[in-house]
Design a protein around this motif. Sequence first.
Motif, PDB file in Angstrom:
ATOM      1  N   GLU A 109      65.088  18.554 -58.231  1.00 14.58           N
ATOM      2  CA  GLU A 109      64.581  17.189 -58.378  1.00 14.58           C
ATOM      3  C   GLU A 109      64.928  16.310 -57.182  1.00 14.58           C
ATOM      4  O   GLU A 109      64.370  15.244 -57.001  1.00 14.58           O
ATOM      5  CB  GLU A 109      65.131  16.556 -59.653  1.00 14.58           C
ATOM      6  N   ILE A 110      65.854  16.773 -56.339  1.00 15.98           N
ATOM      7  CA  ILE A 110      66.239  16.029 -55.142  1.00 15.98           C
ATOM      8  C   ILE A 110      65.572  16.602 -53.896  1.00 15.98           C
ATOM      9  O   ILE A 110      65.085  15.866 -53.041  1.00 15.98           O
ATOM     10  CB  ILE A 110      67.773  16.057 -54.959  1.00 15.98           C
ATOM     11  N   ALA A 111      65.563  17.917 -53.801  1.00 23.27           N
ATOM     12  CA  ALA A 111      64.990  18.595 -52.627  1.00 23.27           C
ATOM     13  C   ALA A 111      63.932  19.572 -53.113  1.00 23.27           C
ATOM     14  O   ALA A 111      64.234  20.711 -53.474  1.00 23.27           O
ATOM     15  CB  ALA A 111      66.083  19.320 -51.849  1.00 23.27           C
ATOM     16  N   GLY A 112      62.692  19.132 -53.120  1.00 19.63           N
ATOM     17  CA  GLY A 112      61.620  19.948 -53.675  1.00 19.63           C
ATOM     18  C   GLY A 112      61.143  21.051 -52.759  1.00 19.63           C
ATOM     19  O   GLY A 112      60.662  22.083 -53.219  1.00 19.63           O
ATOM     20  N   ARG A 114      61.538  23.740 -49.267  1.00 21.54           N
ATOM     21  CA  ARG A 114      62.528  24.549 -48.563  1.00 21.54           C
ATOM     22  C   ARG A 114      63.081  23.822 -47.334  1.00 21.54           C
ATOM     23  O   ARG A 114      64.284  23.858 -47.076  1.00 21.54           O
ATOM     24  CB  ARG A 114      61.878  25.877 -48.144  1.00 21.54           C
ATOM     25  N   GLU A 115      62.221  23.161 -46.578  1.00 22.26           N
ATOM     26  CA  GLU A 115      62.685  22.459 -45.379  1.00 22.26           C
ATOM     27  C   GLU A 115      63.678  21.360 -45.733  1.00 22.26           C
ATOM     28  O   GLU A 115      64.637  21.120 -45.000  1.00 22.26           O
ATOM     29  CB  GLU A 115      61.494  21.872 -44.609  1.00 22.26           C
ATOM     30  N   GLU A 116      63.461  20.700 -46.867  1.00 25.26           N
ATOM     31  CA  GLU A 116      64.381  19.642 -47.286  1.00 25.26           C
ATOM     32  C   GLU A 116      65.739  20.231 -47.662  1.00 25.26           C
ATOM     33  O   GLU A 116      66.785  19.623 -47.379  1.00 25.26           O
ATOM     34  CB  GLU A 116      63.792  18.865 -48.464  1.00 25.26           C
ATOM     35  N   VAL A 117      65.739  21.413 -48.285  1.00 28.54           N
ATOM     36  CA  VAL A 117      67.005  22.084 -48.594  1.00 28.54           C
ATOM     37  C   VAL A 117      67.782  22.350 -47.310  1.00 28.54           C
ATOM     38  O   VAL A 117      68.977  22.066 -47.206  1.00 28.54           O
ATOM     39  CB  VAL A 117      66.754  23.401 -49.355  1.00 28.54           C
ATOM     40  N   LEU A 118      67.102  22.891 -46.301  1.00 24.64           N
ATOM     41  CA  LEU A 118      67.764  23.195 -45.027  1.00 24.64           C
ATOM     42  C   LEU A 118      68.262  21.921 -44.343  1.00 24.64           C
ATOM     43  O   LEU A 118      69.361  21.899 -43.768  1.00 24.64           O
ATOM     44  CB  LEU A 118      66.804  23.958 -44.108  1.00 24.64           C
ATOM     45  N   ASP A 119      67.464  20.860 -44.417  1.00 22.86           N
ATOM     46  CA  ASP A 119      67.901  19.582 -43.838  1.00 22.86           C
ATOM     47  C   ASP A 119      69.178  19.089 -44.515  1.00 22.86           C
ATOM     48  O   ASP A 119      70.095  18.590 -43.861  1.00 22.86           O
ATOM     49  CB  ASP A 119      66.806  18.514 -43.997  1.00 22.86           C
ATOM     50  N   ARG A 120      69.243  19.244 -45.813  1.00 27.16           N
ATOM     51  CA  ARG A 120      70.388  18.731 -46.563  1.00 27.16           C
ATOM     52  C   ARG A 120      71.639  19.578 -46.331  1.00 27.16           C
ATOM     53  O   ARG A 120      72.763  19.074 -46.400  1.00 27.16           O
ATOM     54  CB  ARG A 120      70.035  18.610 -48.046  1.00 27.16           C
ATOM     55  N   ILE A 121      71.469  20.857 -46.048  1.00 30.95           N
ATOM     56  CA  ILE A 121      72.612  21.685 -45.655  1.00 30.95           C
ATOM     57  C   ILE A 121      73.184  21.177 -44.338  1.00 30.95           C
ATOM     58  O   ILE A 121      74.411  21.039 -44.181  1.00 30.95           O
ATOM     59  CB  ILE A 121      72.202  23.166 -45.554  1.00 30.95           C
ATOM     60  N   SER A 122      72.310  20.872 -43.369  1.00 28.03           N
ATOM     61  CA  SER A 122      72.787  20.345 -42.084  1.00 28.03           C
ATOM     62  C   SER A 122      73.478  18.997 -42.271  1.00 28.03           C
ATOM     63  O   SER A 122      74.503  18.722 -41.646  1.00 28.03           O
ATOM     64  CB  SER A 122      71.617  20.203 -41.105  1.00 28.03           C
ATOM     65  N   ARG A 123      72.929  18.152 -43.110  1.00 28.46           N
ATOM     66  CA  ARG A 123      73.564  16.856 -43.376  1.00 28.46           C
ATOM     67  C   ARG A 123      74.935  17.044 -44.032  1.00 28.46           C
ATOM     68  O   ARG A 123      75.873  16.293 -43.753  1.00 28.46           O
ATOM     69  CB  ARG A 123      72.671  16.009 -44.276  1.00 28.46           C
ATOM     70  N   THR A 124      75.028  18.040 -44.913  1.00 28.57           N
ATOM     71  CA  THR A 124      76.309  18.320 -45.559  1.00 28.57           C
ATOM     72  C   THR A 124      77.346  18.774 -44.539  1.00 28.57           C
ATOM     73  O   THR A 124      78.512  18.357 -44.590  1.00 28.57           O
ATOM     74  CB  THR A 124      76.118  19.388 -46.657  1.00 28.57           C
ATOM     75  N   ILE A 125      76.943  19.623 -43.600  1.00 26.23           N
ATOM     76  CA  ILE A 125      77.863  20.069 -42.552  1.00 26.23           C
ATOM     77  C   ILE A 125      78.365  18.875 -41.754  1.00 26.23           C
ATOM     78  O   ILE A 125      79.568  18.733 -41.496  1.00 26.23           O
ATOM     79  CB  ILE A 125      77.181  21.106 -41.644  1.00 26.23           C
ATOM     80  N   ARG A 126      77.444  17.993 -41.373  1.00 18.48           N
ATOM     81  CA  ARG A 126      77.832  16.805 -40.610  1.00 18.48           C
ATOM     82  C   ARG A 126      78.753  15.895 -41.432  1.00 18.48           C
ATOM     83  O   ARG A 126      79.768  15.386 -40.928  1.00 18.48           O
ATOM     84  CB  ARG A 126      76.579  16.042 -40.183  1.00 18.48           C
ATOM     85  N   ALA A 127      78.416  15.692 -42.711  1.00 22.54           N
ATOM     86  CA  ALA A 127      79.241  14.826 -43.560  1.00 22.54           C
ATOM     87  C   ALA A 127      80.652  15.385 -43.704  1.00 22.54           C
ATOM     88  O   ALA A 127      81.634  14.637 -43.701  1.00 22.54           O
ATOM     89  CB  ALA A 127      78.583  14.664 -44.930  1.00 22.54           C
ATOM     90  N   ASN A 128      80.768  16.705 -43.839  1.00 16.91           N
ATOM     91  CA  ASN A 128      82.090  17.331 -43.920  1.00 16.91           C
ATOM     92  C   ASN A 128      82.896  17.081 -42.652  1.00 16.91           C
ATOM     93  O   ASN A 128      84.095  16.792 -42.714  1.00 16.91           O
ATOM     94  CB  ASN A 128      81.948  18.837 -44.153  1.00 16.91           C
ATOM     95  N   ARG A 129      82.249  17.193 -41.500  1.00 21.47           N
ATOM     96  CA  ARG A 129      82.954  16.951 -40.234  1.00 21.47           C
ATOM     97  C   ARG A 129      83.439  15.503 -40.159  1.00 21.47           C
ATOM     98  O   ARG A 129      84.589  15.230 -39.784  1.00 21.47           O
ATOM     99  CB  ARG A 129      82.035  17.252 -39.053  1.00 21.47           C
ATOM    100  N   ARG A 151      70.784  26.298 -51.923  1.00 19.13           N
ATOM    101  CA  ARG A 151      69.930  26.663 -53.051  1.00 19.13           C
ATOM    102  C   ARG A 151      70.089  28.161 -53.339  1.00 19.13           C
ATOM    103  O   ARG A 151      70.401  28.546 -54.448  1.00 19.13           O
ATOM    104  CB  ARG A 151      68.472  26.323 -52.710  1.00 19.13           C
ATOM    105  N   MET A 152      69.897  28.991 -52.320  1.00 16.02           N
ATOM    106  CA  MET A 152      70.068  30.430 -52.444  1.00 16.02           C
ATOM    107  C   MET A 152      71.491  30.803 -52.012  1.00 16.02           C
ATOM    108  O   MET A 152      72.140  30.048 -51.274  1.00 16.02           O
ATOM    109  CB  MET A 152      69.053  31.165 -51.569  1.00 16.02           C
ATOM    110  N   PRO A 153      71.989  31.959 -52.435  1.00 17.72           N
ATOM    111  CA  PRO A 153      73.315  32.380 -51.980  1.00 17.72           C
ATOM    112  C   PRO A 153      73.480  32.351 -50.462  1.00 17.72           C
ATOM    113  O   PRO A 153      74.531  31.930 -49.964  1.00 17.72           O
ATOM    114  CB  PRO A 153      73.441  33.800 -52.548  1.00 17.72           C
TER     115      PRO A 153
END
Length: 333
Positions: A109-112, A114-129, A151-153
């Motif tokens: 419901e947040i990331a419909g 695949r590209e949005e999922v990948l974008d959000r992974i990158s944002r998560t990496i940056r937020a962690n840093r 989303r996927m393992p």
Amino acid sequence: MAIEIVIGLPHLNEGPVLARARSMVQPALISANALSRWSKVRGWPEWRGWRLGQLGNAQGLSSLDLDSAGFVAMKRYGGYAWTVDDYFRLASAYPFRRIASLDYCTEHEIAGEREEVLDRISRTIRANRDCRDRARDLGLADRFMPVLQGRMPVDYERCAEGLWWSMQPGTVVGVGSMCRREVAGPAGLVAVVEHLDRILPAGVRLHIFGAKGAALPWLKGFGDRVASIDSQAYGIAARRDAHRRHVSKTDVLVADHLQRWTRLQFQRLREPARRMAPNVPPAISNPPLDRWEAAIAIARAEVRALIESGDLDHEEVTIGWIEQWAADILSAA
């Protein structure tokens, strides 16, 4: 080492829920959103800072963890209302046991796409840093908990690779986007944990945010890899119970469900450990791209790398900006 059951608290108001949590001597978790002050003077919710005074009510809890409220922030407000600096003003106002990083959830419901999922992974990496750096500045590095998203393992592996600096023995790492996930299946909770168990260094342990209680016998099968789970599922059960019986959902009722839910989790922990047959993740289809689509894909990948490295603020990125980047790639080809 037993999996720890962490109680997700809806608030820190003095009353039956908090009193019951104290009496049970269970570790607890509070969401940043539960400690937020909001105003609707202008007709829409505006964030006005933290209710720091409530933190005094946490005295008497065996321990308290802090969660960044990523899903709630995305679902209700379209993004975080608070910055990293804002968040760490809250984090430094109480001796939280663990301070979870800001992260970008990937529920459907947040990331419909695949590209949005990948974008959000990158944002998560940056937020962690960014959160790690602020935790170090404030002397809170030993309490900082990195958070993985996907989303996927294999997505969680990608996120872990971006956070290689945190994958050290003795670290507890949060695993997000779990509370609405099925236990079984190729992209289920167990499949994600199984994949992380294979690829993470020994001694790195996992906290599963919002894990379904039914998953506990399966999580026991991973030995000491899973440190803890948290949930507020008892609140949903209390709401259903009140609706069924045509009574008010009082804090007394919620406290009763809190205790009942916790007892059930300990019963599940006494069940024999279970193991599922290995899942084969579904292939992620990559249809042929024309020159423009290929340029867009390259542009997105380059932008994600810059976000992860800290050379680009993800808030600056727009679709038009990506398209211009792709146009420059085509013109240089």
